[in-house]
Design a protein around this motif. Structure first.
Motif, PDB file in Angstrom:
ATOM      1  N   GLU A 144      63.779  42.841  39.732  1.00 26.08           N
ATOM      2  CA  GLU A 144      63.180  41.660  39.089  1.00 26.08           C
ATOM      3  C   GLU A 144      61.654  41.799  38.997  1.00 26.08           C
ATOM      4  N   ALA A 145      61.235  42.870  38.350  1.00 25.93           N
ATOM      5  CA  ALA A 145      59.812  43.200  38.237  1.00 25.93           C
ATOM      6  C   ALA A 145      59.030  42.138  37.477  1.00 25.93           C
ATOM      7  N   VAL A 146      57.765  42.008  37.846  1.00 25.24           N
ATOM      8  CA  VAL A 146      56.868  41.123  37.106  1.00 25.24           C
ATOM      9  C   VAL A 146      56.431  41.846  35.839  1.00 25.24           C
ATOM     10  N   GLY A 147      55.810  41.118  34.924  1.00 25.08           N
ATOM     11  CA  GLY A 147      55.422  41.678  33.635  1.00 25.08           C
ATOM     12  C   GLY A 147      54.532  42.905  33.695  1.00 25.08           C
ATOM     13  N   GLU A 148      53.277  42.751  34.099  1.00 27.49           N
ATOM     14  CA  GLU A 148      52.336  43.859  34.084  1.00 27.49           C
ATOM     15  C   GLU A 148      51.607  43.968  35.420  1.00 27.49           C
ATOM     16  N   VAL A 196      47.605  41.835  38.637  1.00 27.65           N
ATOM     17  CA  VAL A 196      48.900  41.334  38.189  1.00 27.65           C
ATOM     18  C   VAL A 196      48.661  40.291  37.110  1.00 27.65           C
ATOM     19  N   LYS A 197      49.402  40.400  36.011  1.00 20.83           N
ATOM     20  CA  LYS A 197      49.251  39.436  34.927  1.00 20.83           C
ATOM     21  C   LYS A 197      50.113  38.217  35.235  1.00 20.83           C
ATOM     22  N   GLY A 202      57.052  45.580  33.198  1.00 20.86           N
ATOM     23  CA  GLY A 202      58.467  45.292  33.415  1.00 20.86           C
ATOM     24  C   GLY A 202      59.112  46.227  34.419  1.00 20.86           C
ATOM     25  N   GLY A 203      58.331  46.715  35.386  1.00 24.17           N
ATOM     26  CA  GLY A 203      58.856  47.613  36.406  1.00 24.17           C
ATOM     27  C   GLY A 203      58.880  49.069  36.009  1.00 24.17           C
ATOM     28  N   LYS A 204      58.542  49.383  34.758  1.00 24.00           N
ATOM     29  CA  LYS A 204      58.571  50.760  34.284  1.00 24.00           C
ATOM     30  C   LYS A 204      57.170  51.356  34.348  1.00 24.00           C
ATOM     31  N   LEU A 205      57.061  52.534  34.942  1.00 19.50           N
ATOM     32  CA  LEU A 205      55.789  53.245  35.011  1.00 19.50           C
ATOM     33  C   LEU A 205      55.442  53.747  33.612  1.00 19.50           C
ATOM     34  N   LEU A 213      51.530  33.439  41.759  1.00 19.30           N
ATOM     35  CA  LEU A 213      51.531  34.660  42.560  1.00 19.30           C
ATOM     36  C   LEU A 213      51.480  34.337  44.053  1.00 19.30           C
ATOM     37  N   ALA A 214      50.636  33.381  44.440  1.00 21.45           N
ATOM     38  CA  ALA A 214      50.495  33.010  45.850  1.00 21.45           C
ATOM     39  C   ALA A 214      51.803  32.495  46.431  1.00 21.45           C
ATOM     40  N   GLU A 215      52.573  31.787  45.616  1.00 22.14           N
ATOM     41  CA  GLU A 215      53.849  31.242  46.079  1.00 22.14           C
ATOM     42  C   GLU A 215      54.957  32.290  46.062  1.00 22.14           C
ATOM     43  N   GLU A 216      54.972  33.121  45.041  1.00 24.61           N
ATOM     44  CA  GLU A 216      56.070  34.053  44.822  1.00 24.61           C
ATOM     45  C   GLU A 216      55.943  35.363  45.616  1.00 24.61           C
TER      46      GLU A 216
END
Length: 192
Positions: free
Chosen positions: A85-89, A13-14, A109-112, A20-23
């Protein structure tokens, strides 16, 4: 240039490790009927009906999530990262040289955007779908090299991850065994 390192299976995950640990626990609980134990002290025990997430820094702004225990844990984490609410990459990687299984899925952005998979030592099944590039069939035949160059293509630097002392562990308790209907519905089962 092909990297000489092995790619650990898991989810890349970028983002920054602290973020990341919190979210991540909040994302998982919002996307699924799963409970997350946060920042569990380091131990090797895996919950009986669940999975353990080991989060660590990878390199240059990327984090690696290693999932131990129930393989359903990977699905739960990926859905929480690329769903609402996807993360970037996000780069999901499966690397098993002993069985000849290699594969990855890349989301932005959530897109495959791209998916690759090879099963069997004799290339019994090869799958490649991409929204962003074309590749020659010859490149796909050497699956390990293709995966390593894909990491470079998507901007994931070679790395070794954080020392064990810097890892964050979260435990997730998964629902019981999959029923016929849950298997049939797949990821839609978790949607609210």
């Amino acid at each position: 240039m092909v990297l000489s390192t092995v790619i650990p299976s898991g989810i890349y995950v970028k983002t920054q490790l602290e973020e990341l640990a919190e979210e991540l626990p909040l994302r998982i609980e919002a996307a699924t009927p799963v409970k997350v134990g946060r920042n569990i002290p380091h131990s090797s025990a895996v919950p009986e009906a669940g999975a353990v997430l080991h989060l660590s820094r990878w390199a240059e702004g990327w984090c690696h999530i290693e999932v131990a225990g129930d393989s359903e844990g990977v699905t739960v984490v990926v859905e929480s990262l690329v769903g609402r609410e996807a993360v970037g990459e996000v780069f999901v990687c499966h690397w098993e040289p002993s069985t000849g299984e290699y594969g990855y899925t890349f989301f932005r952005g959530g897109k495959l955007l791209e998916q690759f998979g090879v099963k069997g030592p004799a290339l019994e099944s090869v799958n490649f779908v991409s929204e962003v590039r074309r590749v020659d069939l010859q490149e796909l035949i050497r699956a390990p090299d293709f995966m390593k160059t894909a990491l470079q293509y998507f901007g994931i630097p070679a790395g070794t991850g954080s020392p064990a002392a810097e890892r964050v562990r979260h435990d997730i308790s998964l629902p019981g065994k999959r029923s016929f209907w849950r298997t049939l519905l797949g990821a839609a089962y978790f949607r609210k």
